[in-house]
Design a protein around this motif. Structure first.
Motif, PDB file in Angstrom:
ATOM      1  N   ASP A   1       0.816  -1.216   0.000  1.00  0.00           N
ATOM      2  CA  ASP A   1       0.000   0.000   0.000  1.00  0.00           C
ATOM      3  C   ASP A   1       0.847   1.263   0.000  1.00  0.00           C
ATOM      4  OD1 ASP A   1      -2.294  -1.529   0.044  1.00  0.00           O
ATOM      5  OD2 ASP A   1      -2.421  -1.561   2.233  1.00  0.00           O
ATOM      6  N   ASP A   2       2.150   1.099   0.084  1.00  0.00           N
ATOM      7  CA  ASP A   2       3.063   2.242   0.090  1.00  0.00           C
ATOM      8  C   ASP A   2       3.733   2.352  -1.274  1.00  0.00           C
ATOM      9  OD1 ASP A   2       4.895   4.204   0.517  1.00  0.00           O
ATOM     10  OD2 ASP A   2       5.940   3.228   2.181  1.00  0.00           O
ATOM     11  N   PRO A   3       3.370   3.344  -2.087  1.00  0.00           N
ATOM     12  CA  PRO A   3       3.958   3.448  -3.435  1.00  0.00           C
ATOM     13  C   PRO A   3       5.425   3.842  -3.443  1.00  0.00           C
ATOM     14  CG  PRO A   3       2.599   5.361  -2.961  1.00  0.00           C
ATOM     15  CD  PRO A   3       2.395   4.412  -1.819  1.00  0.00           C
ATOM     16  N   MET A   4       5.984   4.150  -2.274  1.00  0.00           N
ATOM     17  CA  MET A   4       7.391   4.559  -2.216  1.00  0.00           C
ATOM     18  C   MET A   4       8.326   3.411  -1.861  1.00  0.00           C
ATOM     19  SD  MET A   4       7.008   8.310  -0.434  1.00  0.00           S
ATOM     20  CE  MET A   4       5.706   7.793   0.682  1.00  0.00           C
ATOM     21  N   ASN A   5       7.763   2.238  -1.554  1.00  0.00           N
ATOM     22  CA  ASN A   5       8.587   1.098  -1.159  1.00  0.00           C
ATOM     23  C   ASN A   5       8.111  -0.150  -1.877  1.00  0.00           C
ATOM     24  OD1 ASN A   5      10.359   2.281   0.971  1.00  0.00           O
ATOM     25  ND2 ASN A   5       8.391   2.711   1.949  1.00  0.00           N
ATOM     26  N   ALA A   6       9.043  -0.819  -2.565  1.00  0.00           N
ATOM     27  CA  ALA A   6       8.714  -2.065  -3.256  1.00  0.00           C
ATOM     28  C   ALA A   6       8.586  -3.191  -2.239  1.00  0.00           C
ATOM     29  CB  ALA A   6       9.789  -2.409  -4.282  1.00  0.00           C
ATOM     30  N   PRO A   7       7.568  -4.041  -2.356  1.00  0.00           N
ATOM     31  CA  PRO A   7       7.347  -5.127  -1.391  1.00  0.00           C
ATOM     32  C   PRO A   7       8.207  -6.339  -1.692  1.00  0.00           C
ATOM     33  CG  PRO A   7       5.621  -5.158  -3.029  1.00  0.00           C
ATOM     34  CD  PRO A   7       6.510  -3.984  -3.375  1.00  0.00           C
ATOM     35  N   ALA A   8       9.511  -6.184  -1.640  1.00  0.00           N
ATOM     36  CA  ALA A   8      10.414  -7.292  -1.963  1.00  0.00           C
ATOM     37  C   ALA A   8      11.551  -7.350  -0.960  1.00  0.00           C
ATOM     38  CB  ALA A   8      10.969  -7.139  -3.374  1.00  0.00           C
ATOM     39  N   SER A   9      11.941  -8.560  -0.611  1.00  0.00           N
ATOM     40  CA  SER A   9      13.082  -8.762   0.268  1.00  0.00           C
ATOM     41  C   SER A   9      14.373  -8.554  -0.516  1.00  0.00           C
ATOM     42  CB  SER A   9      13.043 -10.176   0.859  1.00  0.00           C
ATOM     43  OG  SER A   9      14.290 -10.523   1.427  1.00  0.00           O
ATOM     44  N   GLY A  10      15.412  -8.124   0.181  1.00  0.00           N
ATOM     45  CA  GLY A  10      16.687  -7.925  -0.478  1.00  0.00           C
ATOM     46  C   GLY A  10      17.326  -9.199  -0.961  1.00  0.00           C
ATOM     47  N   LEU A  11      16.840 -10.355  -0.491  1.00  0.00           N
ATOM     48  CA  LEU A  11      17.406 -11.637  -0.891  1.00  0.00           C
ATOM     49  C   LEU A  11      16.685 -12.240  -2.089  1.00  0.00           C
ATOM     50  CD1 LEU A  11      18.019 -13.285   2.607  1.00  0.00           C
ATOM     51  CD2 LEU A  11      19.589 -11.893   1.250  1.00  0.00           C
TER      52      LEU A  11
ATOM     53  N   LEU B   1       5.267  13.630  -0.983  1.00  0.00           N
ATOM     54  CA  LEU B   1       5.362  12.576  -1.990  1.00  0.00           C
ATOM     55  C   LEU B   1       4.115  11.716  -1.991  1.00  0.00           C
ATOM     56  CD1 LEU B   1       9.080  11.404  -1.572  1.00  0.00           C
ATOM     57  CD2 LEU B   1       8.107  12.683  -3.482  1.00  0.00           C
ATOM     58  N   ALA B   2       3.638  11.347  -0.796  1.00  0.00           N
ATOM     59  CA  ALA B   2       2.430  10.526  -0.703  1.00  0.00           C
ATOM     60  C   ALA B   2       1.236  11.251  -1.322  1.00  0.00           C
ATOM     61  CB  ALA B   2       2.149  10.179   0.756  1.00  0.00           C
ATOM     62  N   GLN B   3       1.129  12.549  -1.066  1.00  0.00           N
ATOM     63  CA  GLN B   3       0.037  13.325  -1.634  1.00  0.00           C
ATOM     64  C   GLN B   3       0.138  13.400  -3.153  1.00  0.00           C
ATOM     65  OE1 GLN B   3      -0.210  17.290  -0.079  1.00  0.00           O
ATOM     66  NE2 GLN B   3      -2.156  17.762  -1.106  1.00  0.00           N
TER      67      GLN B   3
ATOM     68  N   TYR C   1       1.586  11.182  -5.153  1.00  0.00           N
ATOM     69  CA  TYR C   1       1.204   9.876  -5.695  1.00  0.00           C
ATOM     70  C   TYR C   1      -0.306   9.738  -5.736  1.00  0.00           C
ATOM     71  CZ  TYR C   1       5.934   7.859  -5.672  1.00  0.00           C
ATOM     72  OH  TYR C   1       7.243   7.576  -5.943  1.00  0.00           O
ATOM     73  N   ALA C   2      -0.958  10.136  -4.647  1.00  0.00           N
ATOM     74  CA  ALA C   2      -2.417  10.015  -4.575  1.00  0.00           C
ATOM     75  C   ALA C   2      -3.093  10.862  -5.643  1.00  0.00           C
ATOM     76  CB  ALA C   2      -2.899  10.417  -3.177  1.00  0.00           C
ATOM     77  N   GLN C   3      -2.574  12.036  -5.894  1.00  0.00           N
ATOM     78  CA  GLN C   3      -3.150  12.916  -6.903  1.00  0.00           C
ATOM     79  C   GLN C   3      -3.069  12.313  -8.305  1.00  0.00           C
ATOM     80  OE1 GLN C   3      -0.997  16.578  -6.413  1.00  0.00           O
ATOM     81  NE2 GLN C   3      -2.260  17.286  -4.693  1.00  0.00           N
ATOM     82  N   HIS C   4      -2.062  11.475  -8.522  1.00  0.00           N
ATOM     83  CA  HIS C   4      -1.898  10.838  -9.828  1.00  0.00           C
ATOM     84  C   HIS C   4      -2.514   9.437  -9.869  1.00  0.00           C
ATOM     85  CE1 HIS C   4       1.109  14.049 -10.247  1.00  0.00           C
ATOM     86  NE2 HIS C   4       0.962  13.894 -11.561  1.00  0.00           N
ATOM     87  N   GLY C   5      -3.301   9.117  -8.846  1.00  0.00           N
ATOM     88  CA  GLY C   5      -4.014   7.840  -8.848  1.00  0.00           C
ATOM     89  C   GLY C   5      -3.160   6.635  -8.530  1.00  0.00           C
ATOM     90  N   VAL C   6      -2.014   6.841  -7.899  1.00  0.00           N
ATOM     91  CA  VAL C   6      -1.128   5.731  -7.531  1.00  0.00           C
ATOM     92  C   VAL C   6      -1.350   5.415  -6.061  1.00  0.00           C
ATOM     93  CG1 VAL C   6       1.253   4.953  -7.355  1.00  0.00           C
ATOM     94  CG2 VAL C   6       0.562   6.434  -9.244  1.00  0.00           C
ATOM     95  N   ILE C   7      -1.794   4.199  -5.769  1.00  0.00           N
ATOM     96  CA  ILE C   7      -2.118   3.835  -4.384  1.00  0.00           C
ATOM     97  C   ILE C   7      -1.153   2.810  -3.795  1.00  0.00           C
ATOM     98  CG2 ILE C   7      -4.557   4.282  -4.814  1.00  0.00           C
ATOM     99  CD1 ILE C   7      -4.893   1.168  -4.798  1.00  0.00           C
ATOM    100  N   GLY C   8      -0.257   2.273  -4.586  1.00  0.00           N
ATOM    101  CA  GLY C   8       0.644   1.252  -4.066  1.00  0.00           C
ATOM    102  C   GLY C   8       1.698   0.849  -5.069  1.00  0.00           C
TER     103      GLY C   8
END
Length: 325
Positions: free
Chosen positions: A224-234, A273-275, A277-284
């Motif tokens: 749900d955070d468009p600023m962080n990719a949901p992936a482990s470093g491994l 930044l979060a605002q 992203y939201a303005q451009h329709g990016v939620i995650g």
């Protein structure tokens, strides 16, 4: 036939024994020195956390400055060794005989051409396997004892980590011998056979490195955070992208993070930044990854594929020796 093959290749076998001895001694000395340093400096607590561990930043960083490149050099030797053995042992194996015409004498004897091929291959392949496997085990133990202060911090899919562990070195050695033997029998001259073997093996390495991750299933992870990719470093990251307001992936080119100052030197706050992203329709954000736990399975698959290719190349070598020489 075995005695003759030994007489022909004893220098190479003895050279392999010397390489094994020198390599084993070098790794043992380095491994012992590193282990003593870890104990003397009390770095055992940092092995599982690396530089991110509490109280480990300075000590682990100094440790990596001293040992990280040496550990990677050890892994590189394991990666390169099968190629060198294929080029300098397998490629001239039959090419030299054909180039000097000595294969004609061998073919006039009672021994079949396939048996002649098999005995000569086994005479060099078995010592090569012993050298590779022993050095691989020694280097792997050395790297493992460095924990996350060493190359393992990059994950199992990092090129040197993946290519120097498991069944991969053995698979590449079998492929190197099979390719070198076939090219030597086809070309019939040592130097061209060695050059073509080197070029072919390097090309195969490149193709396998690119295609390999696609041989195992990937997983889709979302955040749900468009600023962080949901992936482990491994994990091995296949693709990363953004999620739109409907929860679906935004097509490539549909959103440029530069408009929010993510690239190009922007310095907005997290809330800004979060605002944006939201303005451009990016939620995650989403990430398609191959989990780190799939590395052994991928190694086994690649071993099977490369092993099957090696068998086909050896069959081609036998056909070439029987039909063309």
């Amino acid at each position: 036939m075995t005695w003759l093959a030994w007489r022909q290749h004893r220098v190479q076998v003895l050279l392999m024994a010397a390489v094994l001895l020198l390599g084993a001694v070098a790794v043992f000395v380095l491994h012992t020195s590193m282990s003593q340093q870890i104990q003397e400096q009390g770095l055992q607590r940092c092995l599982a956390m690396g530089v991110r561990g509490a109280g480990c930043a300075t000590e682990a960083s100094d440790f990596r400055d001293e040992w990280f490149d040496l550990l990677k050099a050890g892994q590189l030797v394991i990666v390169v060794l099968p190629v060198l053995l294929g080029v300098f042992s397998a490629a001239p194996l039959f090419a030299r005989e054909i180039e000097h015409g000595t294969h004609v004498l061998a073919f006039t004897q009672s021994v079949s051409r396939v048996r002649w091929m098999a005995v000569k291959l086994v005479m060099l392949l078995v010592p090569s396997l012993v050298v590779l496997v022993v050095l691989q085990l020694l280097v792997s133990s050395w790297v493992a004892d460095a924990g996350l202060m060493g190359p393992l911090v990059n994950g199992p899919f990092a090129f040197l980590n993946f290519e120097s562990t498991g069944w991969i070195p053995t698979a590449h050695l079998l492929l190197s011998y099979a390719a070198g033997a076939l090219l030597g029998a086809v070309v019939g001259r040592s130097l061209p056979a060695m050059i073509s073997t080197l070029a072919g093996l390097v090309a195969v390495r490149g193709v396998v490195a690119v295609v390999g991750p696609s041989l195992v299933p990937s997983q889709l992870r979302t955040s749900d955070d468009p600023m962080n990719a949901p992936a482990s470093g491994l994990d091995e990251v296949v693709q990363v992208g953004y999620l739109g307001a409907d929860g679906r992936a935004i097509p490539e080119g549909g959103f440029d993070p530069a408009v929010c100052g993510v690239r190009g030197g922007g310095s907005g706050s997290t809330s800004d930044l979060a605002q944006c992203y939201a303005q451009h329709g990016v939620i995650g954000k989403y990430a398609e990854v191959v989990p780190a736990s799939y590395a052994p399975m991928l190694q086994l698959i690649e071993f099977g594929v490369l092993g099957a290719v090696a068998v086909l190349l050896l069959a081609g070598t036998a056909w070439t020796l029987r039909r063309q020489h």
